[in-house]
Every structure is written in C-alpha cells, then in structure tokens.
Write a protein that holds these residues in place. Structure first.
Motif, PDB file in Angstrom:
ATOM      1  N   ARG A  27       1.894   6.677  -6.830  1.00 16.67           N
ATOM      2  CA  ARG A  27       0.879   7.642  -7.286  1.00 16.67           C
ATOM      3  C   ARG A  27       1.362   9.080  -7.088  1.00 16.67           C
ATOM      4  O   ARG A  27       1.178   9.930  -7.953  1.00 16.67           O
ATOM      5  CB  ARG A  27      -0.443   7.419  -6.545  1.00 16.67           C
ATOM      6  CG  ARG A  27      -1.271   6.281  -7.100  1.00 16.67           C
ATOM      7  CD  ARG A  27      -2.674   6.286  -6.518  1.00 16.67           C
ATOM      8  NE  ARG A  27      -2.697   6.048  -5.089  1.00 16.67           N
ATOM      9  CZ  ARG A  27      -2.844   4.864  -4.501  1.00 16.67           C
ATOM     10  NH1 ARG A  27      -2.975   3.785  -5.242  1.00 16.67           N
ATOM     11  NH2 ARG A  27      -2.856   4.756  -3.199  1.00 16.67           N
ATOM     12  N   ARG A  71       2.383   1.771  -3.433  1.00 15.08           N
ATOM     13  CA  ARG A  71       1.387   2.275  -4.384  1.00 15.08           C
ATOM     14  C   ARG A  71       1.142   3.760  -4.159  1.00 15.08           C
ATOM     15  O   ARG A  71       1.050   4.534  -5.110  1.00 15.08           O
ATOM     16  CB  ARG A  71       0.058   1.514  -4.230  1.00 15.08           C
ATOM     17  CG  ARG A  71       0.048   0.179  -4.876  1.00 15.08           C
ATOM     18  CD  ARG A  71      -1.332  -0.441  -4.828  1.00 15.08           C
ATOM     19  NE  ARG A  71      -1.285  -1.824  -5.229  1.00 15.08           N
ATOM     20  CZ  ARG A  71      -1.993  -2.792  -4.702  1.00 15.08           C
ATOM     21  NH1 ARG A  71      -2.853  -2.530  -3.745  1.00 15.08           N
ATOM     22  NH2 ARG A  71      -1.869  -4.021  -5.133  1.00 15.08           N
ATOM     23  N   SER A  72       1.039   4.138  -2.906  1.00 16.02           N
ATOM     24  CA  SER A  72       0.800   5.544  -2.574  1.00 16.02           C
ATOM     25  C   SER A  72       1.973   6.413  -3.041  1.00 16.02           C
ATOM     26  O   SER A  72       1.773   7.479  -3.635  1.00 16.02           O
ATOM     27  CB  SER A  72       0.602   5.686  -1.064  1.00 16.02           C
ATOM     28  OG  SER A  72       0.457   7.025  -0.706  1.00 16.02           O
ATOM     29  N   THR A  73       3.183   5.938  -2.811  1.00 13.93           N
ATOM     30  CA  THR A  73       4.373   6.670  -3.234  1.00 13.93           C
ATOM     31  C   THR A  73       4.425   6.759  -4.756  1.00 13.93           C
ATOM     32  O   THR A  73       4.720   7.824  -5.319  1.00 13.93           O
ATOM     33  CB  THR A  73       5.647   5.983  -2.700  1.00 13.93           C
ATOM     34  OG1 THR A  73       5.569   5.932  -1.278  1.00 13.93           O
ATOM     35  CG2 THR A  73       6.892   6.724  -3.128  1.00 13.93           C
ATOM     36  N   SER A  92       0.827  -1.203   0.000  1.00 10.83           N
ATOM     37  CA  SER A  92       0.000   0.000   0.000  1.00 10.83           C
ATOM     38  C   SER A  92       0.863   1.255   0.000  1.00 10.83           C
ATOM     39  O   SER A  92       0.585   2.224  -0.715  1.00 10.83           O
ATOM     40  CB  SER A  92      -0.918  -0.011   1.225  1.00 10.83           C
ATOM     41  OG  SER A  92      -1.665   1.166   1.290  1.00 10.83           O
ATOM     42  N   GLU A  93       1.926   1.245   0.799  1.00  8.56           N
ATOM     43  CA  GLU A  93       2.824   2.400   0.869  1.00  8.56           C
ATOM     44  C   GLU A  93       3.511   2.640  -0.477  1.00  8.56           C
ATOM     45  O   GLU A  93       3.616   3.781  -0.936  1.00  8.56           O
ATOM     46  CB  GLU A  93       3.866   2.158   1.966  1.00  8.56           C
ATOM     47  CG  GLU A  93       4.772   3.348   2.205  1.00  8.56           C
ATOM     48  CD  GLU A  93       5.735   3.076   3.352  1.00  8.56           C
ATOM     49  OE1 GLU A  93       6.924   3.380   3.176  1.00  8.56           O
ATOM     50  OE2 GLU A  93       5.283   2.569   4.402  1.00  8.56           O
TER      51      GLU A  93
END
Length: 180
Positions: free
Chosen positions: A122, A118-120, A115-116
């Motif tokens: 994005r 993916r967030s980074t 998740s981290e």
C-alpha cells in the motif's frame, strides 16, 4: 446366459439344496457377478474372493428369492453389489507410521508477514501515485512486470539512456517517499 425362467428354476432348486443346480447357476451367472465385483473393488484378486463369498451367500439365502416379475439376475446382482459394498465399508484405511508422514508445515508467509507485505505494498502504491504517469508506468513495467529497459524505452518512445535516468530518479523519489 439361460432365460430368466431357467435361472429362477436353478435358484429354487438351489434353495432345496440341489448342488447340481447351484453348479449350473454358478456356470451361467458367475461372469456377470464377477464383473460387478471387479467394477466396484477394482482389484481382480479381491473381486475373486468376493465372488466366492457372494456364492456362499446365494447358497445360504436362495430360499429368500421370491419371483416378483423382475429378472432373477437382478436379485443375484443385488446380493453381489451389497456384499461388495459391505467389504468396502468394512475396509479400514491403512495406518501410517507417524514418522513416515511428511511434515505438513506451511512454507508460506505467516499472518504477520502477510500484513507487513500488504502494508508495504500500500505504501509503495501511494508513493507510485506521487510520480508522474510516465515514471510510474516505467517503474511498474521494470520492477513489477519484468520489462527490460529497452522495451520500456521503445514503449515510451524515449532513448534508452533517458529511460535509465528516469527509472533511477523515480526510484530515488520512491525511497524518499517510503522513508517519510
């Protein structure tokens, strides 16, 4: 191999307990039945053992053979095949000592890390979109695709030092964007 009629006769004489007929039946059919056992078991020693057991069954059940217009060898093959299938079904998988089993831990990222990342990713994509096209293309080429500065400079038709400066300035803009 003798004619089907001869095998039927040998089977019917075997059913009456004729050992000589059984010996001849073995001589004429054992190669075929061994092939069936070997093909299914894939092990010569096990196939030889299975073949012996098949002939014990044939000796015991020869009276159950009823001529039906089909080849008697089909009945013999069915006896062999069914016996081997019973052997395969009865075989239990080898027990493995728990200490001999390699660790099955997943070395990949855990859900939080995924998740981290993916967030980074994005956030980086959003910041790359804020750069002009040439700068964004250069950053993607250098840091995502592994292109050399020289390859990027040739592709964008700029001097090598200009490409280095463009990448350095683009990275500074990306850092500022990501810190916001």
């Amino acid at each position: 191999m003798p004619q089907a009629e001869n095998i039927e006769e040998l089977l019917s004489r075997t059913a009456l307990g004729d050992r000589e007929a059984f010996r001849l039946l073995y001589v004429h059919t054992s190669a075929k039945l061994f092939g069936v056992c070997l093909r299914l078991l894939k092990d010569k020693a096990r196939a030889e053992d299975a073949l012996q057991e098949v002939y014990v069954k044939i000796w015991s059940n020869a009276s159950k053979y009823a001529p039906s217009g089909y080849s008697p060898i089909s009945w013999l093959v069915a006896v062999a095949r069914n016996h081997v299938i019973d052997i395969l079904r009865a075989a239990k998988p080898e027990a493995v000592d728990i200490d001999d089993v390699p660790d099955a831990a997943d070395d990949g990222p855990n859900p939080e890390q995924v998740s981290e990342r993916r967030s980074t990713r994005r956030a980086i994509e959003v910041c790359l979109d804020e750069l002009d096209n040439a700068a964004a293309e250069a950053v993607r080429g250098a840091y995502l695709d592994g292109d050399s500065y020289r390859e990027l400079a040739e592709r964008q038709e700029v001097p090598l030092n200009t490409m280095r400066t463009r990448l350095r300035r683009s990275l500074m803009k990306l850092r500022d964007c990501l810190e916001r």
